[in-house]
Design a protein around this motif. Structure first.
Motif: not given
Length: 116
Positions: A4-6, A29-35, A95-104
């Motif tokens: 991730l590059v801010e 699109f294939s992520t749990k969420n981003m924030g 910036c944070k990304l949470v994957s579908l496997e709940y990896r941060w």
């Protein structure tokens, strides 16, 4: 490994605006969420805003009505539009990304400084 590059941080006067960008190396699109999170000197990292893959958003009370999170799935980018900035918004924004496997995954951070 997800990267991730801010970008978009900087120095702005109180009342001004900034737009942060977070470019991901994966299909967001294939992520749990981003924030977006922020950490001021001497304080713990805190949530600013999150957005799910379907566009549901959540904001910290301190930024509601001033900040807007959005995502461009085609461009694998998440944005944070920050308006009416206050000195207390000064922090490093991550910036944070949470994957579908709940990896941060975290970005390296971008400094936002608001002068009074």
């Amino acid at each position: 490994q997800v990267q991730l590059v801010e970008s978009g941080g900087g120095l702005v006067q109180a009342g001004g605006s900034l737009r942060l960008s977070c470019a991901a190396s994966t299909n967001i699109f294939s992520t749990k969420n981003m924030g977006w999170y922020r950490q001021a000197p001497g304080k713990q990292r805190e949530l600013v805003a999150t957005i799910t893959s379907t566009g549901t958003t959540n904001y910290a009370d301190s930024v509601k009505g001033r900040f807007t999170i959005s995502r461009d799935n085609a461009g694998n980018t998440v944005y944070l539009q920050m308006n009416t900035l206050k000195p207390e918004d000064t922090a490093v924004y991550y910036c944070k990304l949470v994957s579908l496997e709940y990896r941060w995954y975290w970005g390296q951070g971008t400094q936002v400084t608001v002068s009074s």
